[in-house]
Design an enzyme around this catalytic site. Structure first.
Site, mmCIF file in Angstrom:
data_model
loop_
_atom_site.group_PDB
_atom_site.id
_atom_site.type_symbol
_atom_site.label_atom_id
_atom_site.label_comp_id
_atom_site.label_asym_id
_atom_site.label_seq_id
_atom_site.Cartn_x
_atom_site.Cartn_y
_atom_site.Cartn_z
ATOM 1 N N TYR A 1 -4.782 48.065 -1.325
ATOM 2 C CA TYR A 1 -3.236 48.100 -1.517
ATOM 3 C C TYR A 1 -2.755 46.823 -1.870
ATOM 4 O O TYR A 1 -1.723 46.751 -1.999
ATOM 5 C CB TYR A 1 -2.772 48.283 -0.060
ATOM 6 N N HIS B 1 1.133 57.534 -4.422
ATOM 7 C CA HIS B 1 0.107 56.804 -3.735
ATOM 8 C C HIS B 1 -0.293 55.423 -4.492
ATOM 9 O O HIS B 1 -0.339 55.555 -5.638
ATOM 10 C CB HIS B 1 -1.455 57.509 -3.384
HETATM 11 C C1 DQA Z 1 -2.098 56.063 0.399
HETATM 12 C C2 DQA Z 1 -3.381 56.828 0.638
HETATM 13 C C3 DQA Z 1 -3.500 57.524 1.981
HETATM 14 O O1 DQA Z 1 -4.741 58.289 1.682
HETATM 15 C C4 DQA Z 1 -3.497 56.399 3.051
HETATM 16 O O2 DQA Z 1 -3.660 57.306 4.295
HETATM 17 C C5 DQA Z 1 -2.305 55.577 2.976
HETATM 18 C C6 DQA Z 1 -1.848 55.049 1.656
HETATM 19 C C7 DQA Z 1 -1.833 55.043 -0.666
HETATM 20 O O3 DQA Z 1 -0.709 54.680 -1.229
HETATM 21 O O4 DQA Z 1 -2.831 54.987 -1.660
HETATM 22 O O5 DQA Z 1 -1.857 55.139 3.812
HETATM 23 O O6 DQA Z 1 -1.047 56.895 0.599
#
Ligand code: DQA
Length: 136
Positions: free
Chosen positions: A22, A95
């Protein structure tokens, strides 16, 4: 144009958790970049780890478009799905990571079917791409 960016569970830990997935920027820093990208527009930001608060934010939204990163709620929250289906404002699911290149449980979204579209895999730019799409 008025845009609402909603982040769900654990997104407040962005910049702290799983930096390789992230990134190193905090959600606050990312939101500031989004606001400066959309400087001609009005941007609002909301984050909660509580499913019902996300539903309430969707129900109370007063804007032209909603960009929603529901985090893990994406994969199992029928409550958020129903909240999206109950409003007229278009919602784009985003995401930061490419969920399809990750664990199998992340391949399923219970909210995609009631969203206008889905953008994933572009890091913080997923939010910007989604916001821009409302202007097309
Ligand atoms: C997410 C992807 C999801 O699977 C995960 O649980 C997240 C972040 C993303 O931004 O890539 O918390 O939404």
């Amino acid at each position: 144009m008025k845009l609402l960016f909603i982040n769900g569970v654990n997104l407040n830990m962005t910049g702290v958790r799983e930096k390789g997935v992230y990134g190193t920027q905090t959600l606050d820093e990312i939101n500031k970049e989004i606001a400066s990208h959309f400087k001609g527009d009005k941007c609002e930001f909301f984050q909660s780890n509580i499913e019902g608060e996300i539903c309430t934010a969707l129900q109370k939204a007063d804007c032209d478009g909603i960009v929603l990163n529901a985090g893990a709620f994406t994969h199992y929250s029928y409550a958020i799905r129903d909240a999206i289906a109950s409003i007229k404002i278009p919602v784009i699911e985003v995401h930061m990571s490419n969920v399809h290149a990750r664990e199998e449980f992340r391949h399923k979204s219970v909210i995609s079917g009631v969203c206008k579209g889905v953008i994933c895999g572009f890091g913080k730019n997923s939010y910007i791409l989604a916001g821009e799409s409302f202007k097309l």
